[in-house]
Design a protein around this motif. Structure first.
Motif, PDB file in Angstrom:
ATOM      1  N   GLY A 165      91.637  22.131  38.068  1.00 13.32           N
ATOM      2  CA  GLY A 165      91.134  22.660  39.329  1.00 13.32           C
ATOM      3  C   GLY A 165      89.621  22.727  39.371  1.00 13.32           C
ATOM      4  N   VAL A 166      89.107  22.721  40.578  1.00 18.25           N
ATOM      5  CA  VAL A 166      87.687  23.016  40.802  1.00 18.25           C
ATOM      6  C   VAL A 166      87.666  24.258  41.674  1.00 18.25           C
ATOM      7  N   ASN A 167      87.038  25.309  41.175  1.00 19.17           N
ATOM      8  CA  ASN A 167      87.169  26.639  41.755  1.00 19.17           C
ATOM      9  C   ASN A 167      86.084  26.900  42.800  1.00 19.17           C
ATOM     10  N   ALA A 168      86.466  26.804  44.061  1.00 21.96           N
ATOM     11  CA  ALA A 168      85.491  26.996  45.135  1.00 21.96           C
ATOM     12  C   ALA A 168      84.981  28.432  45.186  1.00 21.96           C
ATOM     13  N   LEU A 169      85.823  29.376  44.790  1.00 23.48           N
ATOM     14  CA  LEU A 169      85.371  30.776  44.766  1.00 23.48           C
ATOM     15  C   LEU A 169      84.242  30.965  43.755  1.00 23.48           C
ATOM     16  N   ASN A 170      84.338  30.268  42.643  1.00 22.88           N
ATOM     17  CA  ASN A 170      83.254  30.349  41.663  1.00 22.88           C
ATOM     18  C   ASN A 170      81.914  29.963  42.288  1.00 22.88           C
ATOM     19  N   ALA A 171      81.940  28.988  43.175  1.00 25.93           N
ATOM     20  CA  ALA A 171      80.694  28.581  43.829  1.00 25.93           C
ATOM     21  C   ALA A 171      80.156  29.704  44.703  1.00 25.93           C
ATOM     22  N   VAL A 172      81.071  30.410  45.360  1.00 30.64           N
ATOM     23  CA  VAL A 172      80.643  31.564  46.163  1.00 30.64           C
ATOM     24  C   VAL A 172      80.057  32.652  45.257  1.00 30.64           C
ATOM     25  N   GLN A 173      80.732  32.918  44.135  1.00 36.06           N
ATOM     26  CA  GLN A 173      80.237  33.937  43.210  1.00 36.06           C
ATOM     27  C   GLN A 173      78.824  33.596  42.730  1.00 36.06           C
ATOM     28  N   LEU A 174      78.623  32.331  42.387  1.00 38.79           N
ATOM     29  CA  LEU A 174      77.324  31.916  41.865  1.00 38.79           C
ATOM     30  C   LEU A 174      76.254  32.013  42.949  1.00 38.79           C
ATOM     31  N   THR A 175      76.628  31.659  44.166  1.00 34.26           N
ATOM     32  CA  THR A 175      75.684  31.753  45.275  1.00 34.26           C
ATOM     33  C   THR A 175      75.264  33.199  45.487  1.00 34.26           C
ATOM     34  N   PHE A 176      76.218  34.095  45.445  1.00 31.76           N
ATOM     35  CA  PHE A 176      75.891  35.515  45.622  1.00 31.76           C
ATOM     36  C   PHE A 176      75.022  36.029  44.475  1.00 31.76           C
ATOM     37  N   HIS A 177      75.382  35.666  43.263  1.00 34.76           N
ATOM     38  CA  HIS A 177      74.591  36.151  42.133  1.00 34.76           C
ATOM     39  C   HIS A 177      73.154  35.660  42.264  1.00 34.76           C
ATOM     40  N   CYS A 178      73.028  34.418  42.635  1.00 35.29           N
ATOM     41  CA  CYS A 178      71.698  33.834  42.825  1.00 35.29           C
ATOM     42  C   CYS A 178      70.945  34.586  43.920  1.00 35.29           C
ATOM     43  N   ALA A 179      71.609  34.825  45.032  1.00 33.83           N
ATOM     44  CA  ALA A 179      70.977  35.527  46.154  1.00 33.83           C
ATOM     45  C   ALA A 179      70.608  36.948  45.749  1.00 33.83           C
ATOM     46  N   ASP A 180      71.481  37.563  44.965  1.00 39.93           N
ATOM     47  CA  ASP A 180      71.215  38.941  44.559  1.00 39.93           C
ATOM     48  C   ASP A 180      69.994  39.026  43.642  1.00 39.93           C
ATOM     49  N   MET A 181      69.800  37.995  42.824  1.00 37.34           N
ATOM     50  CA  MET A 181      68.606  37.988  41.972  1.00 37.34           C
ATOM     51  C   MET A 181      67.364  37.610  42.755  1.00 37.34           C
ATOM     52  N   LEU A 182      67.556  36.733  43.707  1.00 36.53           N
ATOM     53  CA  LEU A 182      66.444  36.265  44.534  1.00 36.53           C
ATOM     54  C   LEU A 182      65.726  37.421  45.227  1.00 36.53           C
ATOM     55  N   ARG A 183      66.512  38.395  45.655  1.00 32.01           N
ATOM     56  CA  ARG A 183      65.975  39.499  46.446  1.00 32.01           C
ATOM     57  C   ARG A 183      64.761  40.161  45.777  1.00 32.01           C
ATOM     58  N   GLN A 184      64.792  40.233  44.436  1.00 32.92           N
ATOM     59  CA  GLN A 184      63.674  40.870  43.729  1.00 32.92           C
ATOM     60  C   GLN A 184      62.364  40.130  43.974  1.00 32.92           C
ATOM     61  N   HIS A 185      62.470  38.852  44.248  1.00 33.16           N
ATOM     62  CA  HIS A 185      61.263  38.044  44.310  1.00 33.16           C
ATOM     63  C   HIS A 185      60.950  37.575  45.723  1.00 33.16           C
TER      64      HIS A 185
END
Lengths: 437, 437, 437, 437
Positions: D226-246
């Motif tokens: 499988g290729v997990n599309a939810l994982n892509a959402v999780q990674l996008t959110f994590h990235c966005a959540d870190m981005l906010r600091q900067h």
């Protein structure tokens, strides 16, 4: 010294082979009786299987399929009981309308052998081939029914509905808890597949639904006043994703997000995730499950959301592997014409309520090959195979093996004893002696 | 009606302007006395500032700089005390060897005004310009020393070392806890910058070191036997990164990983992260800090690692904003030749142990412009500016403003009273009346 | 039909057992010659093993251990070559000073059998028991040396240093690339363990160091001007942690953070992570590796940091499983007195440069039991076992099996041919025919 | 010197106050004329507002409210046009049925002043008080209509529907793109709130919907397929959540998960997230948006899912702050009886299609206080206030300020010119001269 020892070892191997030969001789006569009987009952049973295939009734609604099987078994002389009483929290109303129990006594007290039939379909029809489980089980039951007047013991046929919905507990779990397997010494079942296999491994499984409650707030005007329930889901997933590295490699831990916020401009007040945890060993699954629950608790603790979680009423265990029963079935399969080299491992592990039966009673499942290797269960291709003549021919071989195995149990009570001892020993080792759930 | 009302409002504004003019008149004579005195003392003080610039002694080791200031102040007639007693857990030995307190009484009881001097450098020299803090503070002190015989009150000069190491507590925090600010009514200080500003905002700050203990295991042979301490760090960071969205926007929450495993083939047994939490308001910072600690606890809970954490002994508060004191200093700056339009906001918020003084006593800091807008504190360019003639000219203006402000306090006790009342009111509002930490 | 078929099958099994017995008879004489020879050489070899144990020289520095083995082999009549030429980017200077190659020709052309010796220790001494690898290999070589005058073929002893540092490539990889295994038909080696095993599975492995470059900025005053390299590491890990779910379960993917920022008040400008990727199959490992590299690229893309990454020069492959060679060794082990039931699976998979040899030549490794089940490699307990009399007795059995296997190869060239064909077939299947790396 | 300089400064302040007084005098007569006119038209307009409150029609369906306003305006002598032509991709059919444009010319050419009316409700009624926007705008328009025969210029009333659905573009954006604001020199609007404020800050906003496509597979039997599309959402959110600091602290970046997998036992094939990015400055928002898109691309790259994303057709800009227009409105508010001390900052930033108008034309919005401080927009409490007598009294004051401001524009063309120059200058600075979107 060494040389003589080496020679002695070889002689030992030779002797072992001879013993195997001797033990196998009785099977010759047995096979004849059983296979003749199988040939006699096959046409009727095949017709039943075909009709179930066409009915394609889904779990909990397999009324006509169940009725058809009940009538057929009654016609064969079985005492059939329907509307089985089960726990009301598993089946609303406390009666399983599509389950049944059919029984036929032999000519004397002896072992009780149960054969399980499944007959529920999926949305795309009998793509899991349960029509052939019913059909092959019926063949074995019908063939044995002709021999029971000359055999000690008792033959039971269990109609076990609603397998596909898995851990919901509507099928075998409800029947187990309702006491309908009481007294069984050995339980047998078959399942179509893309290979022949006696690999009994099934994944124990428990599900979890984690609901997080936060606090809504305008996501731009006042994010600092909100508590973000989705963040708790994110943290739970990240935790679970890291956890996987530190679990035995057979553990399966997988989830989805069922609720991740309502409107993009509102801090998510409610978020929800569903997970399943599985492992080849029930204790390992339970350990992993506890660690997943800690992940959800961490998700709540870290974000300030509150966690709503109740462990599910029903979980699936892994079955106990009963070596002598598998060995007996293997002999049956070989006698039915399956080559030893055809028997394969099963590596794409799944879960089934069969695991609960196999954890409570000595049980064996015969995977029989109806489709080319690589054909997935639940695929359209598997459904086509389940309705094909080739599919039926394989089902017939599996039925023969089941009937031969049951026959061996009826005729060799000491083997039943060995099976039960092996079951008890293996189960005790796996569970540390915990009672069946 | 409306029209007359509008006219009345305009007349009111006119009256307010006139009152401002009247209040400003005394400043005229005052400014003359103070600025003459500043002119007289400047050469000597500039020489001291230049020597401190050349000494570039770092925090805790600014022995020569401190000695130079003590000698100069003693020469001006101050009673100087060195080797100040401080808490031993903040400064080993319990004596701050590079701090000092110099005092000069006026001709009668009156307000106590303290001027703080800093003189510690960084690795790249006086790139934070503390030589000019010392120099400008010394100019103000020396100028006032000439006038004290004609003034009531008491002038105190505090040598506050070791500012740069921040929350370690070696500088002003130790002196506060040692009681060396006792009795101060107003505290004044300056700081070079890329702009003129009376913006008093500093970020309250508390640090956290989270150490996670897991269990080592071979990362390929037996990962399931390990507990991954790095995973706990990852989870803590993810939690903190999500948390930021739901904190007031002035909160600063930032961290690094100081230990993230030893060998790639071993499950990390030990991992460590350092964080700092800041906010313009101490209570907000404390709230955010508590939530960060929950993140670390979640990191431990979710991974099975254990958390080792002790909140630090010292945290920095934000200062209390004392409007009338700022206003008095603003008048001083204007009188010193700084244009009102030059006064800017400060938006690149930092933390300082000055925040602790400003939380305990009515305090004002004068940012004075020695470098072009955009020149960062701690940069090499700022160091060059701190050693330039233009840098000194700005320091002199800041010194003049400090001296004028102090003079106004000495000569207007009722204004001191207003400052103290404003401080008490603002502080009570911010803290709910909690005592200074 | 069915019954006769069943009987025929049993007779077939009987015949197979008889054939095995016949094939085994030559082993009787062989075993006598070899075991007598082993007995004769054992004391000298044990002394060498003991001295290597005491020397405990680590990888790349095992000078005395190597010299001792070279002298001993020369004394036994081998032609010994030291200072082997290897690629300079793997071993500085291009000469492996602690590797060697010893050779002895038989009485006629025939198969070339190589026996590998390892002799490097770890920080805590010979906790991986390489002294016993050297010692048992030496026993086998010395015993065979006495028989070579009567045998065709060529016996080679390879001194392979520096195993423990793994993928650095200083040991067997350098020797392979230097051409020092050229001409080998079969390669044999032993390894002490907590069990007897002929399980040849080793994890292919490749390492990765990801260095991310961001941009420093004050973490409180101007976080928006920074690019956070640590964030890229966090994202890479999260990605890798999620990836694990979707890789075959034998894949091992594990990492540490080697650099995670410098000062808490500065946005991390530089961050670094190290990973290793492993799988039982080289192609699977390569696929997983490529996906991990995508994670690092995603880490850079998502955060704006730049990724510095060069795939390592050396990777480890998994060995090819050569069934007839394993079978021959199994016969040797049984003849040496190991019970068939003692042979266990190996499930705690590790990597070794042995995998590279086993990917290039038909190779077998004999795990021999020197410590109780559960004793981990590299533990102090394993070191104690490696220096114990019991450890030596097991090493001697392993040596006997190696010598018997080599003897069988020398005396049955057609078996060597079968081994080579099986190797080529299995290797082609695993790699799609790609040349050895 | 210093002293005289100080005195000179004070005299300067005095003069400035006098000039302000002089400039304000004309307002006296103006105020009389306008406030008399307001008093005359108020009862009719209040009735309209009450009926709109009762109609509570939502965005795009505010037909009766629109008709009521059109009829009223026609009755006042305005030339009213309905069914305005707009881009068909924003409003299906290309006609905005609930928007309108009403126009009245003065006695000579002169400035064009537009007053905007909103009248759409939310699900819980007029909890954003648009009935009062319509009502107060109507008061101003009706009052001015009585004066237009004696004034140069042109008065326009824009009926701007469908504000609440925000970036969908159905309201002001469609009207802007349809050319219906063409020729406006100044645009005025009001909005009820929990305070009086002339703070014009609105967040620019752009939305993003990221759809990830993976590959379904049984999550237990074959997760590696499988290729997990939810994982892509999780990674996008994590990235966005870190981005906010900067990102600058005024940036708002927030999202929800709208699709996170279907069944727990299937690897998610489809997953989707929605985000909004906002900032007080359009360019800052655009930068942050680009970085969020990189996060989504990283999510796809790291997981192997494919990203489906098209930037939305419509984004909202932040308005240009036009100081002299705000100042004129402030004078109007004071004249209408609002105390200067009542005017507050607006800190809970939101977005509105008003930002697009304010980016294209000199625009001012008057927040007027109808509810206690802390009452949130869209709350039930705010809806009650929007229907209360006190709410209307505040709306009337806001209407007076709008009418006074418009009157000042009509009568002082040079002030209109100053407003337009200030707009052009401020806009050029903010956008680098980019044309309005």
């Amino acid at each position: 010294m060494k040389a003589r020892f080496g020679a002695a070892r070889l002689l030992g191997a030779l002797l072992a082979a001879l013993v195997g030969l001797v033990l196998a001789f009785p099977a010759v006569g047995r096979a004849d009786a059983v296979t003749d009987s199988v040939a006699a009952v096959e046409p009727t049973c095949r017709d039943v299987a075909d009709r179930i295939f066409a009915l394609r009734e889904q779990g909990g609604a397999e009324h006509q399929s169940s009725a058809l099987l009940r009538e057929t078994l009654a016609g064969l002389g079985f005492a059939v009981t329907g509307d089985l009483s089960v726990p009301a929290d598993l089946v609303p109303g406390g009666v399983s309308q599509t389950a049944f129990r059919a029984e036929m006594a032999g000519n004397a007290p002896g072992p009780t052998v149960a054969i399980m039939l499944e007959y529920d379909a999926l949305a795309n029809g009998h793509s899991c081939g349960h029509n052939l489980i019913a059909g092959s089980g019926l063949v074995a039951a019908a063939a044995l029914a002709r021999l029971m007047p000359g055999l000690p013991g008792r033959l039971v046929v269990m109609g076990t509905p609603d397998e596909e919905r898995g851990s919901a507990g509507g099928g075998k779990v409800a029947l187990l808890e309702g006491g309908h397997f009481d007294g069984a010494d050995v339980v047998l079942i078959t399942h179509p597949a893309d290979r022949w296999s006696l690999d009994q491994r099934l994944l124990a499984m428990k599900r979890a639904t984690f609901t997080f409650h936060g606090k809504a707030s305008h996501a731009a005007a006042a994010p600092e006043k909100g508590v973000n329930a989705l963040n708790a889901v994110q943290l739970t997933f990240h935790c679970a994703d890291m956890l996987r590295q530190h679990l035995p490699q057979d553990v399966r831990l997988h989830g989805i997000v069922t609720k991740g916020g309502d409107k993009v401009n509102v801090v998510p007040e409610l978020a929800q995730a569903e997970f399943a945890v599985r492992a080849l060993d029930t204790a390992t699954m339970d350990d992993a499950y506890a660690r997943l629950v800690d992940c959800a608790k961490a998700g709540a603790l870290g974000t300030g959301a509150s966690l709503e979680f109740v462990a599910p009423r029903v979980a699936l265990t892994s079955p106990v592997v009963v070596a002598p029963l598998i060995e007996a079935t293997r002999r049956g399969l070989l006698a039915a014409g399956v080559e030893a080299g055809q028997l394969k491992d099963w590596t794409e592990f799944v879960s089934s309520d069969l695991g609960r039966v196999g954890n409570a009673y000595p049980t064996v499942n015969v995977w029989f090959k109806i489709a080319p290797g690589g054909t997935a269960l639940h695929s359209d291709a598997m459904r086509e195979a389940a309705g094909s003549p080739e599919g039926w021919q394989a089902a017939r071989k599996a039925a023969t093996a089941v009937a031969l195995t049951a026959y061996e149990m009826f005729t060799h009570p000491q083997e039943v004893e060995a099976v039960k001892q092996a079951f008890t020993a293996a189960r005790g080792k796996a569970t540390g002696g915990a009672p069946a759930p």
